[in-house]
Design an enzyme around this catalytic site. Structure first.
Site, PDB file in Angstrom:
ATOM      1  N   ALA A 183       0.806  -1.218   0.000  1.00  0.00           N
ATOM      2  CA  ALA A 183       0.000   0.000   0.000  1.00  0.00           C
ATOM      3  C   ALA A 183       0.841   1.273   0.000  1.00  0.00           C
ATOM      4  CB  ALA A 183      -0.939   0.014   1.211  1.00  0.00           C
ATOM      5  N   TYR A 184       2.128   1.160   0.224  1.00  0.00           N
ATOM      6  CA  TYR A 184       2.992   2.342   0.224  1.00  0.00           C
ATOM      7  C   TYR A 184       3.215   2.791  -1.219  1.00  0.00           C
ATOM      8  CZ  TYR A 184       4.205   1.210   5.107  1.00  0.00           C
ATOM      9  OH  TYR A 184       4.171   0.935   6.456  1.00  0.00           O
ATOM     10  N   SER A 185       2.551   3.879  -1.579  1.00  0.00           N
ATOM     11  CA  SER A 185       2.666   4.441  -2.936  1.00  0.00           C
ATOM     12  C   SER A 185       2.345   3.410  -4.013  1.00  0.00           C
ATOM     13  CB  SER A 185       4.065   5.032  -3.156  1.00  0.00           C
ATOM     14  OG  SER A 185       4.329   6.046  -2.209  1.00  0.00           O
ATOM     15  N   ASP A 186       1.303   2.598  -3.741  1.00  0.00           N
ATOM     16  CA  ASP A 186       0.816   1.614  -4.723  1.00  0.00           C
ATOM     17  C   ASP A 186       1.925   0.691  -5.222  1.00  0.00           C
ATOM     18  OD1 ASP A 186      -1.842   2.542  -4.647  1.00  0.00           O
ATOM     19  OD2 ASP A 186      -1.353   4.141  -6.053  1.00  0.00           O
TER      20      ASP A 186
END
Length: 358
Positions: A72-75
């Site tokens: 989920a960190y920057s997709d």
């Protein structure tokens, strides 16, 4: 680029992760700043591959050999940049990543179903450029999926060699205990780690999750040890939040802190900084390193200077009187049913708290 010469500094400490046989460094590197984009992660940082390689150099020179990220960190960009930065030295590091938070609008693009977890692990392996993940954590509890389905899928992933250890992040006490119980009953992998928010200005972890971790052998990996950027040394009583603080852009995403609690803690941090010659962030991180269940504190950094400063949190200890002052500064009355065990001697005799109560 020429290889860096080993830096002279304190030797990294290693701690056993919960009840597992895995040992992790006392400080781990949080890669949420890598490839940053969007209103939250863009404010954290936007480190590209070249700078990430230099920061990995510094981390490994200091013995900081575990790197934490999430899909989920920057997709997924954080995993991609981290994988590129670690290329050629995978055997020297532990990779920790997470999955489960929504990545899209489709119902199957989130959660802890077998369908999503298998796809999430395969995708993370590709982005990280590796054939296994050392610690794979569920980023949040999925109330819609039976824990038996989740744990069975994790068991398959462990047996296939794609993940080594499993853990959770941001679980409530009953959610973590329910999952541990199911794993015990079926012989599936128990969670070795719980990644949690814990800081001098955010001590809710002490009331339920810390005693549970002690009882069940679950190690804590601490995120946001500086209280969402509040304990960097730039925020003080009577002064406005500095223009460069990320709180201006990200406060709505993070845990709330009452102003007076923050100022009381910072006042004591300033006093101890004058006594020890250590910075405010170093003291705040060092306080966490000796707390029960804490196996590793995850520190982020937007640049090399910030990373080297955070590494100064190891190799020394606060004395007992300084720890007690910090404990008192951030102490708050816990919620029911915990407060009788603090306020009334009879309750405390039956169930003493995991840490001394200020």
């Amino acid at each position: 680029m020429a290889a860096r010469s080993p830096q002279k500094g304190p030797v990294m400490e290693f701690n056993r992760l919960g009840r597992s046989g895995l040992h992790v460094p006392a400080l781990s590197f949080g890669a949420g700043t890598f490839g940053g984009s969007g209103p939250l992660f863009g404010a954290w940082g936007d480190t590209g591959v070249d700078q990430a390689r230099r920061m990995v150099d510094i981390a490994l020179d200091a013995g900081m050999s575990m790197f934490d990220t999430a899909d989920a960190y920057s997709d997924g960009a954080s995993e991609e940049v981290l994988g590129a930065a670690l290329k050629g030295r995978r055997d020297r590091v532990l990779i920790s990543t997470k999955a489960g938070l929504p990545l899209g609008d489709n119902a199957n693009e989130a959660g802890s179903s077998r369908f999503h977890l298998v796809r999430a692990v395969e995708a993370a392996l590709g982005r990280l450029g590796t054939d296994h993940i050392d610690l794979f954590q569920l980023h949040a509890f999925d109330a819609r999926t039976p824990v038996e389905e989740t744990l069975s899928a994790l068991d398959d992933l462990v047996r296939s060699g794609k993940i080594r250890y499993a853990g959770a992040s941001n679980y409530a006490g009953w959610q973590l205990m329910k999952t541990l119980d199911a794993a015990e009953r079926h012989g599936w992998p128990r969670f070795a780690a719980h990644q949690v928010y814990y800081s001098l200005v955010g001590r809710d972890y002490e009331w339920d999750l810390m005693p549970l971790g002690l009882d069940q052998g679950v190690g804590a990996l601490v995120w946001s040890p500086l209280g969402w950027g509040r304990l960097t040394g730039g925020i003080r009583r009577g002064l406005p939040v500095p223009d460069g603080s990320r709180l201006h852009r990200t406060a709505q995403f993070g845990p709330p802190v009452e102003d007076e609690v923050l100022y009381d803690v910072v006042d004591v941090l300033d006093q101890i900084s004058a006594e020890t010659g250590r910075t405010v962030p170093q003291i705040a991180i060092n306080w966490l390193l000796r707390r029960p269940t804490v196996a590793s504190v995850i520190v982020g950094a937007r640049d090399e200077r910030q990373l080297e400063q955070n590494l100064g949190a190891i190799g020394w200890e606060l004395d007992a009187e300084q720890v007690a002052r910090l404990d008192r500064a951030g102490a708050q009355t816990p919620p029911y049913p915990h407060y009788p065990y603090v306020r009334q001697e009879g309750f405390a005799r039956l169930n003493p708290p995991a840490v001394p109560i200020a």
